[in-house]
Design a protein around this motif. Structure first.
Motif, mmCIF file in Angstrom:
data_model
loop_
_atom_site.group_PDB
_atom_site.id
_atom_site.type_symbol
_atom_site.label_atom_id
_atom_site.label_comp_id
_atom_site.label_asym_id
_atom_site.label_seq_id
_atom_site.Cartn_x
_atom_site.Cartn_y
_atom_site.Cartn_z
ATOM 1 N N ARG A 239 13.337 29.971 5.364
ATOM 2 C CA ARG A 239 13.962 28.838 6.088
ATOM 3 C C ARG A 239 14.732 29.306 7.316
ATOM 4 O O ARG A 239 14.908 28.536 8.275
ATOM 5 N N PHE A 240 15.193 30.578 7.332
ATOM 6 C CA PHE A 240 15.967 31.043 8.477
ATOM 7 C C PHE A 240 15.080 31.369 9.680
ATOM 8 O O PHE A 240 15.543 31.315 10.817
ATOM 9 N N LEU A 241 13.832 31.688 9.448
ATOM 10 C CA LEU A 241 12.880 31.752 10.551
ATOM 11 C C LEU A 241 12.603 30.347 11.077
ATOM 12 O O LEU A 241 12.627 30.097 12.288
ATOM 13 N N ALA A 242 12.344 29.441 10.153
ATOM 14 C CA ALA A 242 11.981 28.075 10.532
ATOM 15 C C ALA A 242 13.130 27.367 11.240
ATOM 16 O O ALA A 242 12.908 26.600 12.188
ATOM 17 N N ALA A 243 14.358 27.613 10.798
ATOM 18 C CA ALA A 243 15.513 26.965 11.430
ATOM 19 C C ALA A 243 15.614 27.359 12.901
ATOM 20 O O ALA A 243 15.919 26.520 13.768
ATOM 21 N N GLN A 244 15.354 28.627 13.181
ATOM 22 C CA GLN A 244 15.360 29.075 14.578
ATOM 23 C C GLN A 244 14.295 28.343 15.387
ATOM 24 O O GLN A 244 14.552 27.866 16.491
ATOM 25 N N MET A 245 13.089 28.282 14.834
ATOM 26 C CA MET A 245 11.995 27.665 15.566
ATOM 27 C C MET A 245 12.256 26.183 15.794
ATOM 28 O O MET A 245 11.966 25.651 16.881
ATOM 29 N N ASN A 246 12.796 25.512 14.809
ATOM 30 C CA ASN A 246 13.080 24.082 14.977
ATOM 31 C C ASN A 246 14.109 23.846 16.070
ATOM 32 O O ASN A 246 13.966 22.920 16.879
ATOM 33 N N ALA A 247 15.148 24.678 16.119
ATOM 34 C CA ALA A 247 16.150 24.538 17.180
ATOM 35 C C ALA A 247 15.556 24.879 18.542
ATOM 36 O O ALA A 247 15.857 24.241 19.556
ATOM 37 N N TYR A 248 14.702 25.878 18.558
ATOM 38 C CA TYR A 248 14.065 26.343 19.800
ATOM 39 C C TYR A 248 13.186 25.258 20.414
ATOM 40 O O TYR A 248 13.139 25.092 21.639
ATOM 41 N N LEU A 249 12.502 24.507 19.565
ATOM 42 C CA LEU A 249 11.584 23.474 20.060
ATOM 43 C C LEU A 249 12.276 22.145 20.332
ATOM 44 O O LEU A 249 11.787 21.342 21.118
ATOM 45 N N ALA A 250 13.409 21.903 19.665
ATOM 46 C CA ALA A 250 14.073 20.595 19.768
ATOM 47 C C ALA A 250 14.491 20.308 21.208
ATOM 48 O O ALA A 250 15.110 21.132 21.875
ATOM 49 N N GLU A 251 14.130 19.130 21.673
ATOM 50 C CA GLU A 251 14.508 18.637 23.000
ATOM 51 C C GLU A 251 14.103 19.595 24.114
ATOM 52 O O GLU A 251 14.760 19.667 25.160
ATOM 53 N N GLY A 252 13.032 20.358 23.881
ATOM 54 C CA GLY A 252 12.504 21.220 24.935
ATOM 55 C C GLY A 252 13.362 22.411 25.283
ATOM 56 O O GLY A 252 13.254 22.952 26.402
ATOM 57 N N LEU A 253 14.180 22.878 24.326
ATOM 58 C CA LEU A 253 15.049 24.020 24.617
ATOM 59 C C LEU A 253 14.246 25.241 25.050
ATOM 60 O O LEU A 253 14.646 25.978 25.955
#
Length: 347
Positions: A239-253
């Motif tokens: 989940r800690f890999l996925a959490a990074q990716m989700n934040a990275y993609l959110a709102e075009g970051l």
């Protein structure tokens, strides 16, 4: 004035916040959690590829080597540039994970051309049982020398590879910077121009440690899940890999940070060029190579600038020596201007 590499800068606060949010309660491990499913969905949406197979890994070497190991059996070849990361910077990891597939450098530099690829295929991919047969073409965008392939250049290379029965892979450690430079979408720089798989980087662009290996044809991903596990790259607390990716993609970051890094690099190129410094990178995104006499490099480094230069044994103080400058998302225009002022002072 830290210009050594974009993998040495800080993690973006939104990524850190996402890690903190994920650090509560209990969820199943090894990717069997809602955070990971959300990341896979977000990546499929980003790449406009609803059927794609998606695998998260903690580093780019793992992503490249496991992707190539899945795509290439031991009796085939991996075609790439002479300076490709997979060829010179991954300690034979692609050879290891492919079981010994031959690495074929089509060019001594950082970019493959249709002519050089055709020549290499004509020599190696002959169908003779004594030589490697088939394999994969792997391109890097942005390249290891900071250049950016155009979409047409990649399309032509991928088409040529497919004509000869090869699969195609894109090493996208700086994928976001290339997209920002070209003004294109992830789909336009991957499957829409013929890429079968891509390693989509996050670590160099504001994440802590996460890359996504994406196979656009699920059939080409067969065995990847087992290879990742066998290699020790299926994280138990996934989940800690996925959490990074989700934040990275959110709102075009991911794209916002790449544009910022590219903008500071453009300011750097403009300033160095105005000072008469030779910049050898032709189509830069966030990374450039340049030349100065060795004594001027040494003076710059002594003044507090941090970057890599590449002197060779026997180089004298007036020998022109190559240096590398990399801009990450955290650099400011003020820091770039400080570096340019120090450069002006040593010239």
């Amino acid at each position: 004035m830290y210009l050594a590499s974009d993998n040495t800068g800080p993690i973006h606060p939104k990524v850190m916040e996402a890690l903190a949010r994920a650090n509560t309660g209990y969820v199943h491990g090894y990717g069997n959690d809602p955070e990971t499913e959300a990341a896979k969905t977000a990546l499929r949406d980003l790449f406009e590829a609803p059927e794609a197979e998606v695998f998260l890994v903690p580093g780019g070497t793992a992503g490249n080597a496991l992707a190539l190991g899945t795509m290439v059996p031991p009796w085939q070849a991996v075609y790439c540039s002479g300076l490709a990361h997979i060829h010179v910077d991954e300690c034979n990891a692609p050879e290891f994970y492919t079981g010994g597939a031959k690495m074929v450098a089509t060019d001594p530099g950082d970019m493959v051309t249709p002519a050089s690829l055709q020549k290499a295929l004509g020599f190696w991919n002959t169908g003779d049982v004594h030589q490697p047969s088939g394999g994969v073409l792997s391109l890097t965008n942005v390249t290891e020398r900071g250049n950016t392939y155009t979409l047409d250049e990649m399309r032509a290379l991928f088409a040529l590879a497919h004509e000869h029965g090869l699969s195609t892979h894109l090493d996208g450690a700086r994928f976001a910077n290339a997209c920002a430079k070209l003004g294109c979408t992830p789909a336009e720089m991957s499957w829409k121009i013929g890429a079968d798989a891509v390693t989509f980087g996050g670590t160099k662009n504001g994440c802590m440690a996460v890359e996504a290996v994406i196979f656009f044809d699920p059939d080409k991903a067969r065995g990847m899940a087992f290879r990742r596990m066998r290699a020790g790259h299926l994280m138990s607390k996934h989940r800690f890999l996925a959490a990074q990716m989700n934040a990275y993609l959110a709102e075009g970051l991911w794209l916002e940070l790449a544009k910022k890094a590219n903008a500071t690099c453009a300011r750097l190129v403009e300033g160095l060029t105005a000072l008469g410094v030779e910049v050898t990178t032709r189509t830069p995104a966030n990374l450039i190579y340049f030349h100065l006499p060795l004594r001027q490099h040494e003076a710059l480094l002594a003044s507090g600038a941090v970057y890599y230069h590449m002197p060779e044994p026997g180089d004298g103080p007036d020998t022109s020596v190559r240096g590398r400058l990399v801009c990450d998302w955290n650099l400011s225009f003020d820091q770039i201007d400080q570096f340019l002022q120090k450069t002006k002072a040593v010239l």
